[in-house]
Write a protein that holds these residues in place. Sequence first.
Motif, mmCIF file in Angstrom:
data_model
loop_
_atom_site.group_PDB
_atom_site.id
_atom_site.type_symbol
_atom_site.label_atom_id
_atom_site.label_comp_id
_atom_site.label_asym_id
_atom_site.label_seq_id
_atom_site.Cartn_x
_atom_site.Cartn_y
_atom_site.Cartn_z
ATOM 1 N N ILE A 392 -14.923 30.100 -23.730
ATOM 2 C CA ILE A 392 -15.021 29.300 -22.513
ATOM 3 C C ILE A 392 -13.949 29.809 -21.571
ATOM 4 O O ILE A 392 -12.769 29.853 -21.928
ATOM 5 C CB ILE A 392 -14.796 27.809 -22.852
ATOM 6 C CG1 ILE A 392 -16.024 27.312 -23.617
ATOM 7 C CG2 ILE A 392 -14.546 27.007 -21.595
ATOM 8 C CD1 ILE A 392 -15.921 25.894 -24.038
ATOM 9 N N TRP A 394 -11.804 29.145 -18.590
ATOM 10 C CA TRP A 394 -11.321 28.053 -17.727
ATOM 11 C C TRP A 394 -10.679 28.618 -16.469
ATOM 12 O O TRP A 394 -10.109 27.886 -15.686
ATOM 13 C CB TRP A 394 -10.288 27.214 -18.483
ATOM 14 C CG TRP A 394 -10.852 26.405 -19.610
ATOM 15 C CD1 TRP A 394 -11.013 26.804 -20.890
ATOM 16 C CD2 TRP A 394 -11.304 25.062 -19.539
ATOM 17 N NE1 TRP A 394 -11.553 25.796 -21.648
ATOM 18 C CE2 TRP A 394 -11.748 24.706 -20.840
ATOM 19 C CE3 TRP A 394 -11.413 24.113 -18.510
ATOM 20 C CZ2 TRP A 394 -12.270 23.444 -21.133
ATOM 21 C CZ3 TRP A 394 -11.920 22.854 -18.818
ATOM 22 C CH2 TRP A 394 -12.359 22.536 -20.120
ATOM 23 N N VAL A 403 -14.054 27.123 -28.073
ATOM 24 C CA VAL A 403 -14.386 25.700 -27.961
ATOM 25 C C VAL A 403 -13.320 24.908 -28.707
ATOM 26 O O VAL A 403 -12.938 25.263 -29.812
ATOM 27 C CB VAL A 403 -15.781 25.422 -28.568
ATOM 28 C CG1 VAL A 403 -16.039 23.920 -28.639
ATOM 29 C CG2 VAL A 403 -16.854 26.134 -27.758
ATOM 30 N N GLU A 420 -18.540 19.236 -30.293
ATOM 31 C CA GLU A 420 -17.883 19.857 -29.145
ATOM 32 C C GLU A 420 -18.646 21.106 -28.675
ATOM 33 O O GLU A 420 -18.787 21.355 -27.486
ATOM 34 C CB GLU A 420 -16.440 20.250 -29.498
ATOM 35 C CG GLU A 420 -15.489 19.070 -29.657
ATOM 36 C CD GLU A 420 -15.061 18.453 -28.320
ATOM 37 O OE1 GLU A 420 -15.448 18.996 -27.257
ATOM 38 O OE2 GLU A 420 -14.357 17.421 -28.340
ATOM 39 N N GLU A 423 -21.717 19.842 -26.820
ATOM 40 C CA GLU A 423 -21.400 19.226 -25.527
ATOM 41 C C GLU A 423 -20.992 20.263 -24.490
ATOM 42 O O GLU A 423 -21.391 20.204 -23.340
ATOM 43 C CB GLU A 423 -20.265 18.213 -25.682
ATOM 44 C CG GLU A 423 -20.716 16.900 -26.301
ATOM 45 C CD GLU A 423 -19.549 15.945 -26.504
ATOM 46 O OE1 GLU A 423 -19.773 14.903 -27.136
ATOM 47 O OE2 GLU A 423 -18.416 16.242 -26.040
ATOM 48 N N GLU A 424 -20.156 21.211 -24.915
ATOM 49 C CA GLU A 424 -19.580 22.114 -23.923
ATOM 50 C C GLU A 424 -20.448 23.338 -23.639
ATOM 51 O O GLU A 424 -20.420 23.863 -22.532
ATOM 52 C CB GLU A 424 -18.179 22.571 -24.375
ATOM 53 C CG GLU A 424 -17.223 21.371 -24.440
ATOM 54 C CD GLU A 424 -15.780 21.760 -24.630
ATOM 55 O OE1 GLU A 424 -15.513 22.954 -24.872
ATOM 56 O OE2 GLU A 424 -14.925 20.873 -24.534
ATOM 57 N N THR A 425 -21.205 23.799 -24.664
ATOM 58 C CA THR A 425 -21.974 25.027 -24.444
ATOM 59 C C THR A 425 -23.470 24.835 -24.617
ATOM 60 O O THR A 425 -24.257 25.696 -24.218
ATOM 61 C CB THR A 425 -21.536 26.133 -25.413
ATOM 62 O OG1 THR A 425 -21.994 25.789 -26.720
ATOM 63 C CG2 THR A 425 -20.027 26.303 -25.416
ATOM 64 N N GLN A 471 -25.823 20.811 -21.552
ATOM 65 C CA GLN A 471 -24.407 20.526 -21.757
ATOM 66 C C GLN A 471 -24.107 19.089 -21.352
ATOM 67 O O GLN A 471 -24.797 18.514 -20.520
ATOM 68 C CB GLN A 471 -23.559 21.471 -20.895
ATOM 69 C CG GLN A 471 -23.544 22.876 -21.456
ATOM 70 C CD GLN A 471 -23.184 23.870 -20.378
ATOM 71 O OE1 GLN A 471 -24.045 24.236 -19.590
ATOM 72 N NE2 GLN A 471 -21.928 24.285 -20.363
ATOM 73 N N LEU A 473 -20.990 17.271 -19.904
ATOM 74 C CA LEU A 473 -19.626 17.542 -19.465
ATOM 75 C C LEU A 473 -19.026 16.409 -18.658
ATOM 76 O O LEU A 473 -19.739 15.680 -17.963
ATOM 77 C CB LEU A 473 -19.603 18.803 -18.590
ATOM 78 C CG LEU A 473 -20.114 20.069 -19.254
ATOM 79 C CD1 LEU A 473 -20.119 21.192 -18.241
ATOM 80 C CD2 LEU A 473 -19.267 20.415 -20.458
ATOM 81 N N GLU A 477 -14.445 18.938 -15.999
ATOM 82 C CA GLU A 477 -14.646 20.135 -16.814
ATOM 83 C C GLU A 477 -15.389 21.193 -16.006
ATOM 84 O O GLU A 477 -16.580 21.081 -15.772
ATOM 85 C CB GLU A 477 -15.383 19.793 -18.106
ATOM 86 C CG GLU A 477 -14.490 18.979 -19.034
ATOM 87 C CD GLU A 477 -15.138 18.726 -20.379
ATOM 88 O OE1 GLU A 477 -14.458 18.982 -21.395
ATOM 89 O OE2 GLU A 477 -16.296 18.297 -20.449
#
Length: 939
Positions: A392, A394, A403, A420, A423-425, A471, A473, A477
């Motif tokens: 990820i 940022w 992650v 996680e 959710e994030e990817t 996702q 988020l 984020e």
Amino acid sequence: MYDHIEIENKWKKYWEDNKTFKTDVWDFSKPKFYALDMFPYPSGVALHAGHPFGYVATDIVSRMKRMQGYNVLHPIGFDSFGLPAEQFAIKTGKHPNGFTEANMKTMRLQLKTLGLSYDWDREISTHDPKYYKWTQWIFKKMYEDGLAKQINMPVNWCEELGTVLANDEVIDGKSERGGYPVVRKNMKQWVIDIPKYAEKLLSGLNDLDWPESTKEMQRNWIGKSIGALVDFKVDNFNETFTVFTTRCDTLFGATYCVLSPEHELVDKITTEDKKEDVRKYKEESSKKTDLERTELNKEKTGVFIGSYAINPVNGKKIPIWISDYVLASYGTGAIMAVPAHDSRDYEFAKKFNIEIIQVLEEVTGTPHEGETHKDSIVAVVYDKKNDKYLTINWKENGGRLFVGGTRKENESALDCALREIKEETGYDDLEFVKETFKINHHYYAYNKDKYFEIESTGLLFNLKSDHKVAQNLDDDENFIVEWVNKDQIESEVKDELHLKTFNYCINEEAMIGDGIHINSEFLNGLNKQDAIDKMIEFLEKNNLGKKKINYRLREWIFARQRYWGEPIPIVEFEDGTTKALDDKDLPLVLPELDDYKGKNGNPPLENAEDWKYVTIDGKKAKRETSTMPGSAGSSWYFLRYIDPNNDNELANKQLLDYWMPVDLYVGGPEHAVGHLLYARMWNNYLYDKGILSIKEPFKRLVHQGMLLGANGVKMGKRFPEYVINPNDIAKKFGTDTFRLYEMFMGPLEAEKPWSDSGVEGARKFLDRVYRLYTQENKISDSENPNLDKIYNQTVKKVTEDYENLGFNTAISQLMIFVNAVYKEDIFPRKYAEGFIKLLNPVSPYITEELWNKVLGYDNTISYESWPTYDESKLKDETYQMVVQINGKVRGKIEVSMDTTEEEMKKLAKNIDNVKNYIDGKEIIKEVVVPKKLVSIVVK
RNA sequence: GCCUCAGUGGCGGAAUCGGUAGACGCACAGGACUUAAAAUCCUGCGUGAGUUAAAUCACGUGUCGGUUCAAGUCCGACCUGAGGCACCA
């Protein structure tokens, strides 16, 4: 061209006829200097050009010291017991003595040709009964003190050589001499209990002026480690075994124990159903030679013996295995295995699927007061198909990471990671691979203005398919999901926690470093060292173990099944008791034999039927038929040189006290742990006996570097065409040239390739010197101030360089001086004499000749006083300084002794070229280093 | 894998405490002497630019980064070579 043959023969004869270098050891009126060479082994092969390196070095220092008014002891001898003579005897059936003496004669001639200033009246050889009488005597003392003894132990047995070998004689599982295979064998052997001296040998190293590498090698060989002995009870058996560990802090992480296959308890505590497995394994490992054991060490082997040990700190039952990765000869022959924190145990546990418990957590980040604790995860997802990892980005808010996330209450690390990632990817088709060691991480979160302390679990997944969900988020984020390769991760992921986690994921290895303890009850939160201390305290208080210092150094095996060595002066009576011979029966001389080859693995001396049996104290007895190893005679020879003909004691005490220690010892680095350790031990022992007044025999030690052939390869049998014989060089160019060239090649300690044109250059210099004295007609009783400075500089530099064994730079200075004299018309006699003295230690023949023939002295130059220098002549009235602008040299100024710093700056800024750089610029800084430079920084 | 040491021109190598990198020697080139050669003596010699020649400038001590007015030298990571140890708990 001067006639080197004539000159060298003349002075060689002069020195011999006049005994020029004889030392009066009883003359205590002068300070002493003891210069020692490692004495040569008289093999059938003559010396090559590499051998004299060290000999010439000590000779130069000896010659200078004599001229400086020291009483110099500079002896030589022969280490004349050993294998080649033995093999000659076996082959020819002749006594090895003749072979040895003939070789000694050849070498003696070679050494004399080299112009070495030895006192030949002190020559000793270790095979001479008058010498080995005292080798036997020292052994006898050690026997009486329980230091030399017979024990049953596993030894290095070499079938080919028919003898046991000491550890330092075995290289890579093969014999040092010959390269024959060596196997481990249990035998009753004479040993010297050198481990008793381990601590003394270790601490004695500190004050020695020795190469650091050699001291380090001896330290490693002694191998001190501080640890603990811990007792483990065997479940269901009334037995206990003890392990040695340096990491008792990890005791809570011990998940199994391992005994060496040879451990005495193995048979007793193996359960019935495992007996056959164990028997087979023991048989296999005993058949392996040392070489095979090390070659096979890639893959761990072992068997479970069916019974369990009780971990003394938590009462947990852990399985007992046997494996040959545990050595019978080190520590207690048993270990506790902590796979999480020891790489060998880790490898073993992985192979046999044994539990791994982490008890130490690596710490990253900086701890801070008032931190909030969280449990969290870092998840690494690997896409095999594209060889990429899920990251990820940022950007400015943290850079590239994996992650990560915080665990919710009652959520497992695995569930948290899957959640996680999703959710994030969005990826949700994953295969769990493994969980890695936890990391204790400290950080500060800017967005929340809070300090956190987290326990992070790393998890590795494989991507099964590209399947994705939407996702989920938070508003804040803002990042990009990217797949990247390993190189990119290593260069772009800066976060310590994420990078460490990644390394744990892709590497299969134990966590070896320091950190804080977890899962360890009373040790939790402590670092490694504090935990070790606390655990030892706990073990000792509860009688479960104790602190222990262990050494790698083992008994020195002191018997060889050979003929050509010192007989061991011990007899064995019929009842099995042993006794040393009386002093009056020493030396015990080697008998002559009809057959020098041992029969059926027995020592050759078993063939000496008449010699073997004696009557001692009215009882029948048999002599010991093993002989001493080669390192026996060389362990004390430096003491005997001091008083070589003494029949009543090994050497006179008054003389020993005056002459020991050796001030300079030069020899090859191959003796770093063998001879040099043994000699130190004998010397320490003789100190303890009151025979010597100093503990350490060799104050200053230097190793000469190897001389390579002109092809850059080691001189030896492999390239005979590149082997240089010093006598050939001496014949063609002269010994003086040979010595000069070898010393000019480079630093004494360095490895250097031979060069024929270099030798010619050295000869050219000596010719130049000879012409300067015989043809130029410059030597005069008048003065020449032009040479004052250079002469005094030369005396200073050459004297200091000889002292520091910097011969190459000393010779370079001598050349500079000669070049300077050539440019002058007057060579003051005082300087002409001084120069000859300075050159004498390196090239003794030509300087004796010039001293005699040109300068007109009748006596040898060897005891003339060493030149001194006038400090006031070294100084210049003016000197040059460099001017730097922004670190670059832009000009030079000439200043006198009384120029002030301000004036220097002014002068510097006045240089045209400097002006170009400072005009119109701002001067930020000015540095003046007197006599060196003016440094100006501009902007 | 661990420990120790080293890496500088075409070559061997120099360079105290961080202070003009390449001393000295070899090799090479030019010159003098010589009928000629050898020997000897003198001069030059890190790379590139510049100039008739200089002056001067840039680069340069295994690689990358850092500290400093200044790094061959000190610090960090790595590469290569030599030596030693190697399942040492």
